[in-house]
Design a protein around this motif. Structure first.
Motif, PDB file in Angstrom:
ATOM      1  N   GLN A   9       3.913  -4.175  -3.411  1.00 42.55           N
ATOM      2  CA  GLN A   9       4.516  -5.498  -3.308  1.00 42.55           C
ATOM      3  C   GLN A   9       4.289  -6.357  -4.562  1.00 42.55           C
ATOM      4  OE1 GLN A   9       2.649  -6.031   0.468  1.00 42.55           O
ATOM      5  NE2 GLN A   9       0.960  -7.202  -0.392  1.00 42.55           N
ATOM      6  N   GLN A  10       5.374  -6.922  -5.015  1.00 40.18           N
ATOM      7  CA  GLN A  10       5.344  -7.837  -6.155  1.00 40.18           C
ATOM      8  C   GLN A  10       4.730  -7.242  -7.425  1.00 40.18           C
ATOM      9  OE1 GLN A  10       3.732 -10.672  -3.553  1.00 40.18           O
ATOM     10  NE2 GLN A  10       5.760 -10.770  -2.669  1.00 40.18           N
ATOM     11  N   ARG A  20      12.868   6.411   1.882  1.00 37.01           N
ATOM     12  CA  ARG A  20      12.172   6.008   3.109  1.00 37.01           C
ATOM     13  C   ARG A  20      11.299   4.772   2.963  1.00 37.01           C
ATOM     14  NH1 ARG A  20       9.908  11.865   5.123  1.00 37.01           N
ATOM     15  NH2 ARG A  20      11.902  12.943   5.120  1.00 37.01           N
ATOM     16  N   GLY A  21      11.920   3.697   2.551  1.00 34.68           N
ATOM     17  CA  GLY A  21      11.195   2.431   2.488  1.00 34.68           C
ATOM     18  C   GLY A  21      10.293   2.270   1.274  1.00 34.68           C
ATOM     19  N   GLU A  22      10.153   3.333   0.463  1.00 32.21           N
ATOM     20  CA  GLU A  22       9.351   3.193  -0.759  1.00 32.21           C
ATOM     21  C   GLU A  22      10.077   2.328  -1.785  1.00 32.21           C
ATOM     22  OE1 GLU A  22       7.976   6.621  -2.784  1.00 32.21           O
ATOM     23  OE2 GLU A  22       6.660   7.275  -1.179  1.00 32.21           O
ATOM     24  N   ASN A  23       9.335   1.917  -2.792  1.00 32.03           N
ATOM     25  CA  ASN A  23       9.867   1.195  -3.947  1.00 32.03           C
ATOM     26  C   ASN A  23       9.713   2.070  -5.177  1.00 32.03           C
ATOM     27  OD1 ASN A  23      10.723  -1.418  -3.246  1.00 32.03           O
ATOM     28  ND2 ASN A  23       8.591  -2.090  -3.074  1.00 32.03           N
ATOM     29  N   PRO A  24      10.515   3.098  -5.320  1.00 28.96           N
ATOM     30  CA  PRO A  24      10.256   4.043  -6.411  1.00 28.96           C
ATOM     31  C   PRO A  24      10.599   3.450  -7.789  1.00 28.96           C
ATOM     32  CG  PRO A  24      11.595   5.038  -4.676  1.00 28.96           C
ATOM     33  CD  PRO A  24      11.628   3.550  -4.491  1.00 28.96           C
ATOM     34  N   TYR A  25       9.592   3.413  -8.629  1.00 24.79           N
ATOM     35  CA  TYR A  25       9.781   3.066 -10.039  1.00 24.79           C
ATOM     36  C   TYR A  25       9.501   4.317 -10.839  1.00 24.79           C
ATOM     37  CZ  TYR A  25      10.556  -1.887  -9.554  1.00 24.79           C
ATOM     38  OH  TYR A  25      11.128  -3.097  -9.277  1.00 24.79           O
ATOM     39  N   GLU A  58      18.111   6.050   1.184  1.00 20.76           N
ATOM     40  CA  GLU A  58      17.254   5.950   2.373  1.00 20.76           C
ATOM     41  C   GLU A  58      16.591   7.277   2.757  1.00 20.76           C
ATOM     42  OE1 GLU A  58      16.896   2.930   3.910  1.00 20.76           O
ATOM     43  OE2 GLU A  58      16.638   3.248   6.038  1.00 20.76           O
ATOM     44  N   GLU A  59      17.369   8.378   2.772  1.00 22.62           N
ATOM     45  CA  GLU A  59      16.851   9.667   3.222  1.00 22.62           C
ATOM     46  C   GLU A  59      15.743  10.174   2.302  1.00 22.62           C
ATOM     47  OE1 GLU A  59      20.161   9.075   2.607  1.00 22.62           O
ATOM     48  OE2 GLU A  59      20.400   8.498   4.710  1.00 22.62           O
ATOM     49  N   TYR A  69      18.314   3.229  -4.770  1.00 20.85           N
ATOM     50  CA  TYR A  69      17.670   3.520  -3.498  1.00 20.85           C
ATOM     51  C   TYR A  69      18.516   4.434  -2.608  1.00 20.85           C
ATOM     52  CZ  TYR A  69      15.194   2.724   0.881  1.00 20.85           C
ATOM     53  OH  TYR A  69      14.501   2.890   2.041  1.00 20.85           O
ATOM     54  N   GLU A  91       3.634  12.383  -9.902  1.00 24.69           N
ATOM     55  CA  GLU A  91       3.636  11.279  -8.967  1.00 24.69           C
ATOM     56  C   GLU A  91       2.327  10.527  -9.155  1.00 24.69           C
ATOM     57  OE1 GLU A  91       6.099  11.464  -5.198  1.00 24.69           O
ATOM     58  OE2 GLU A  91       4.064  11.740  -4.457  1.00 24.69           O
ATOM     59  N   TYR A 123      11.091  20.735  -5.975  1.00 29.44           N
ATOM     60  CA  TYR A 123      11.008  19.601  -5.044  1.00 29.44           C
ATOM     61  C   TYR A 123      11.409  18.280  -5.704  1.00 29.44           C
ATOM     62  CZ  TYR A 123       8.418  23.037  -2.400  1.00 29.44           C
ATOM     63  OH  TYR A 123       8.068  24.182  -1.739  1.00 29.44           O
ATOM     64  N   PRO A 151      13.464   0.730 -11.630  1.00 29.25           N
ATOM     65  CA  PRO A 151      13.690   1.068 -10.223  1.00 29.25           C
ATOM     66  C   PRO A 151      14.770   2.142 -10.121  1.00 29.25           C
ATOM     67  CG  PRO A 151      14.718  -1.037 -10.754  1.00 29.25           C
ATOM     68  CD  PRO A 151      13.956  -0.614 -11.977  1.00 29.25           C
ATOM     69  N   VAL A 152      14.693   3.009  -9.129  1.00 28.88           N
ATOM     70  CA  VAL A 152      15.749   4.007  -8.927  1.00 28.88           C
ATOM     71  C   VAL A 152      16.860   3.395  -8.081  1.00 28.88           C
ATOM     72  CG1 VAL A 152      14.097   5.907  -8.984  1.00 28.88           C
ATOM     73  CG2 VAL A 152      14.750   4.918  -6.771  1.00 28.88           C
TER      74      VAL A 152
END
Lengths: 158, 158
Positions: free
Chosen positions: A118-119, A140-145, A136-137, A134, A82, A70, A131-132
């Motif tokens: 946020q921030q 999905r709006g996340e902020n992946p670090y 979208e699929e 980005y 995660e 996954y 940060p990755v």
């Protein structure tokens, strides 16, 4: 300063202490129900890790292992952790407790992914996260670090 | 009071306005880069919807369609909308703008899923949403609140 990070067990004391944290939600309510219904045993392992000040839980995070099948973030893909619900109680902030938990997460030597709130980008960058790119699929709006251990890099998506 | 909800287009004005919102993150930075690199055109459609006060964007949300093949929440499974980044600017709170956006999301007549942020359960329940039965492997620390249109119910997981 070194803090002792402990894996938290599920019992009524832990679940009562969780109520002090702002991110108390459906996950914790579900653990409480499972305990009450004897679906899980008292003192069973939880996905949470925490730091105690005396007898009081003052910081926590959850770590959940994502299997390589996954994994859409890393390569080579051997699974990753995660990290969510990282939180330090208000009176205990600024003492490095959050950093101690994140450093602990790195000791498993697996990549770590979190959704930076946020921030919080300054904090994650200080902890060696990036940060990755980005997508979208996937994001999905996340902020992946993410944090890469030696030899691991970002997965190139098809 | 009725507010007009508009689908937002991606341009420099929109992206500049997004900076006022606390949940500005990697998604918005990525849209800005794509615009600068001509990967997306000026005024192209975005996944965001918003409400303007005069010329000023004061509330927004993002809606992302999840196809039925990836639907682990609803049955019958005909896809659903994932709602995220619902936010009203501070001076415009308490006027029903957030509710107006959520009501708009329901008009597509697809199930809606969101990740309820801390202490927002009262708001989501007022909007007719319900918490799901928490499943760790699926929900991973999220607080999923869902809205079912007529004839749709929670998916029973194997």
């Amino acid at each position: 300063m070194n803090y002792e990070v402990k894996r938290l067990v599920v019992n009524y004391k832990t679940l009562e202490e969780f109520k002090q944290f702002k991110e108390y939600g459906i996950q914790e309510l579900s653990m409480l129900e499972d305990l009450q219904d004897n679906i899980i045993e008292n003192d069973s392992e939880s996905p949470f890790y925490g730091i105690y000040y005396g007898d009081k839980l003052v910081a926590r995070m959850s770590l959940y292992k994502i299997e390589s099948a996954y994994d859409k973030y890393f390569e080579p893909s051997e699974g990753y952790l995660e990290l969510w619900k990282l939180e330090v109680l208000p009176h205990y902030k600024g003492k490095g407790l959050g950093s101690a938990l994140v450093e602990y997460a790195k000791t498993f030597n697996l990549p770590v992914k979190t959704n930076g709130r946020q921030q919080s980008s300054g904090f994650w960058e200080k902890m060696g996260f990036e940060p990755v790119s980005y997508v979208e699929e996937r994001d999905r709006g996340e902020n992946p670090y993410v944090w890469y251990p030696q030899g691991v890099s970002e997965q190139r998506l098809a």
